[in-house]
Write an enzyme that holds these catalytic residues in place. Structure first.
Site, PDB file in Angstrom:
ATOM      1  N   SER A 150       0.857  -1.194   0.000  1.00  0.00           N
ATOM      2  CA  SER A 150       0.000   0.000   0.000  1.00  0.00           C
ATOM      3  C   SER A 150       0.883   1.229   0.000  1.00  0.00           C
ATOM      4  O   SER A 150       1.869   1.279   0.739  1.00  0.00           O
ATOM      5  CB  SER A 150      -0.877   0.022   1.253  1.00  0.00           C
ATOM      6  OG  SER A 150      -1.469   1.299   1.396  1.00  0.00           O
ATOM      7  N   ASP A 152       0.102   3.926   1.241  1.00  0.00           N
ATOM      8  CA  ASP A 152      -0.277   4.805   2.359  1.00  0.00           C
ATOM      9  C   ASP A 152       0.641   4.708   3.580  1.00  0.00           C
ATOM     10  O   ASP A 152       0.658   5.605   4.404  1.00  0.00           O
ATOM     11  CB  ASP A 152      -1.716   4.485   2.809  1.00  0.00           C
ATOM     12  CG  ASP A 152      -2.727   4.678   1.693  1.00  0.00           C
ATOM     13  OD1 ASP A 152      -2.410   5.420   0.741  1.00  0.00           O
ATOM     14  OD2 ASP A 152      -3.817   4.096   1.768  1.00  0.00           O
ATOM     15  N   GLU A 251      -5.120  13.866   1.663  1.00  0.00           N
ATOM     16  CA  GLU A 251      -6.515  13.759   1.209  1.00  0.00           C
ATOM     17  C   GLU A 251      -7.478  13.528   2.372  1.00  0.00           C
ATOM     18  O   GLU A 251      -8.651  13.859   2.289  1.00  0.00           O
ATOM     19  CB  GLU A 251      -6.677  12.660   0.153  1.00  0.00           C
ATOM     20  CG  GLU A 251      -6.392  11.270   0.667  1.00  0.00           C
ATOM     21  CD  GLU A 251      -6.650  10.181  -0.363  1.00  0.00           C
ATOM     22  OE1 GLU A 251      -7.313  10.435  -1.365  1.00  0.00           O
ATOM     23  OE2 GLU A 251      -6.162   9.052  -0.141  1.00  0.00           O
TER      24      GLU A 251
HETATM   25  O1  F6P Z   1      -4.927   2.894  -0.373  1.00  0.00           O
HETATM   26  C1  F6P Z   1      -4.273   3.380  -1.480  1.00  0.00           C
HETATM   27  C2  F6P Z   1      -4.993   4.535  -2.102  1.00  0.00           C
HETATM   28  O2  F6P Z   1      -4.246   5.006  -3.198  1.00  0.00           O
HETATM   29  C3  F6P Z   1      -5.330   5.675  -1.149  1.00  0.00           C
HETATM   30  O3  F6P Z   1      -4.230   6.509  -0.915  1.00  0.00           O
HETATM   31  C4  F6P Z   1      -6.475   6.331  -1.874  1.00  0.00           C
HETATM   32  O4  F6P Z   1      -7.332   6.987  -0.963  1.00  0.00           O
HETATM   33  C5  F6P Z   1      -7.183   5.176  -2.518  1.00  0.00           C
HETATM   34  O5  F6P Z   1      -6.266   4.118  -2.588  1.00  0.00           O
HETATM   35  C6  F6P Z   1      -7.744   5.455  -3.892  1.00  0.00           C
HETATM   36  O6  F6P Z   1      -8.479   4.341  -4.278  1.00  0.00           O
HETATM   37  P1  F6P Z   1      -8.983   4.071  -5.757  1.00  0.00           P
HETATM   38  O7  F6P Z   1      -7.790   3.704  -6.593  1.00  0.00           O
HETATM   39  O8  F6P Z   1      -9.946   2.952  -5.612  1.00  0.00           O
HETATM   40  O9  F6P Z   1      -9.591   5.353  -6.252  1.00  0.00           O
END
Ligand code: F6P
Length: 367
Positions: A150, A152, A251
């Site tokens: 991830s 994050d 975010e």
């Molecule tokens: O968990 C990884 C992530 O990139 C987060 O930082 C973000 O909020 C989310 O996934 C975005 O998800 P998606 O690709 O489903 O829009």
């Protein structure tokens, strides 16, 4: 000899491919049979051609590739009991007795649930006549090993998640590019970065690019009138000769009352109160794309190799582990504990206990 399934789940992250490569090759080197499960948990639910034995050469060139070559998904069906029962049947049909999952918090929670429910699913499948008693006896437990893929960097139990380093590199490159145009026009920029409810990417990006102001979920502004204090800080830096102003906002940033702080709102404040010509850039998925940085190739490889060792070491009483890295050493810890500890950060924020949220995150933030 074990048959080991491997899947990537949730949002893709740079370094997932090197990790898949290591799992496949280490499994073969240790006399096991690796199986790709395509499209994350969806592949487990669908079965059929979505589960295929992996060969050594299938993962050639994976080290340098971004995303995940075996696909990923955020799978609704797997969140239902029925979907997980079908997954158990598909695993058994393919003779898979251990599973490696590379994904974020939600994906590992799903893995842990599958492991806990496994014996009950096997009994139900036997009762329904879908597997024989002999098969049910053979597949009494499923060993699951998790690795955190991830961008994050939001999971307790590891200093760095696979993908976080590459995403941070990408953010820094992008902000550097923004700053050159900002400087030319003496503009202010508000840059929103990913991270969901975690401020690690934003904090590290702010330090590495020399941002003037930062908003992260774990440390909301200490006063209600944060707008004034932000303006004061930015003005002081302009007065000292800086030609640009840079605000980084995670975010998931919030104020002390848990209301979101959005980039457009910050922009309006800078325009109206300071008269700065201000632009917003939301970096979005560019942060998750592209080739993995060295560190994620290394981390994915070391952890992938350890995942196979953990499977081979385990006995029926071993709790499912998550492979991580603490103080530069590859570690193995109970997955359940790692997930619970991670959940406590969200609870602390919900309870507005921001000090505790920061303390809980501190091991990840101090690197
Ligand atoms: O968990 C990884 C992530 O990139 C987060 O930082 C973000 O909020 C989310 O996934 C975005 O998800 P998606 O690709 O489903 O829009």
């Amino acid at each position: 000899q074990k048959n080991i399934g491997i899947l990537t789940s949730g949002g893709d992250a740079q370094g997932m491919n090197p990790c898949v490569r290591a799992v496949v090759r280490m499994a073969i080197a240790r006399n096991c049979r690796p199986f790709f499960i395509y499209e994350g948990y969806q592949g487990l639910v669908d079965g059929g051609s979505k589960i295929k034995e992996a060969k050594w050469s299938d993962v050639s060139g994976f080290l340098a590739l971004g995303g995940t070559m075996i696909g990923t998904a955020r799978c609704k069906a797997f969140r239902e009991l029925e979907g997980r029962r079908t997954s158990v049947l598909n695993l058994i049909k393919n003779g898979i007795d251990a599973l490696v999952v590379i994904g974020g918090d939600g994906s590992l929670t799903g893995a842990d649930r599958l492991r806990a429910e496994w014996p009950e699913h096997v009994l139900a499948l036997e009762r329904e006549g879908l597997i024989s008693k002999e098969t049910a006896d053979k597949y009494r437990a499923l060993m699951i090993v998790g690795m955190v893929g991830s961008i994050d960097n939001d999971l307790a139990s590891t200093d760095m998640t696979i993908g976080a380093c590459s995403a941070l590199e990408r953010i820094c490159e992008s902000v550097d590019a923004i700053l050159s145009t900002a400087m030319s026009h003496q503009r202010a920029f508000v840059v929103e970065v990913m991270g969901r409810h975690c401020g690690w990417l934003a904090l590290n990006a702010a330090i590495s690019t020399g941002a003037d102001y930062l908003f992260i979920p774990e440390a909301p502004p200490s006063k209600d009138d944060w707008e004034a204090s932000m303006c004061k800080t930015l003005k002081a830096s302009r007065d000292a000769g800086k030609r640009t102003s840079l605000v980084i906002v995670a975010e998931g940033a919030i104020d002390r009352h848990l209301n979101p702080i959005k980039a457009e709102y910050i922009k309006d404040i800078l325009c109206t109160r300071l008269g700065y010509d201000t632009r917003v850039t939301i970096l979005g998925h560019v942060q998750r794309g592209g080739a993995p940085a060295h560190f994620d190739r290394f981390l994915g490889t070391m952890q992938g190799a350890e995942a196979i060792e953990a499977i081979l070491r385990a006995n029926s009483d071993t709790p499912s582990p998550v492979i991580g890295m603490l103080e530069n050493k590859i570690t193995t810890q109970p997955m359940k504990e790692a997930i619970e500890l991670t959940g406590q950060v969200a609870l602390a924020i919900e309870a507005k206990d921001f000090e505790r949220a920061i303390t809980l995150r501190s091991s990840a933030f101090s690197k």
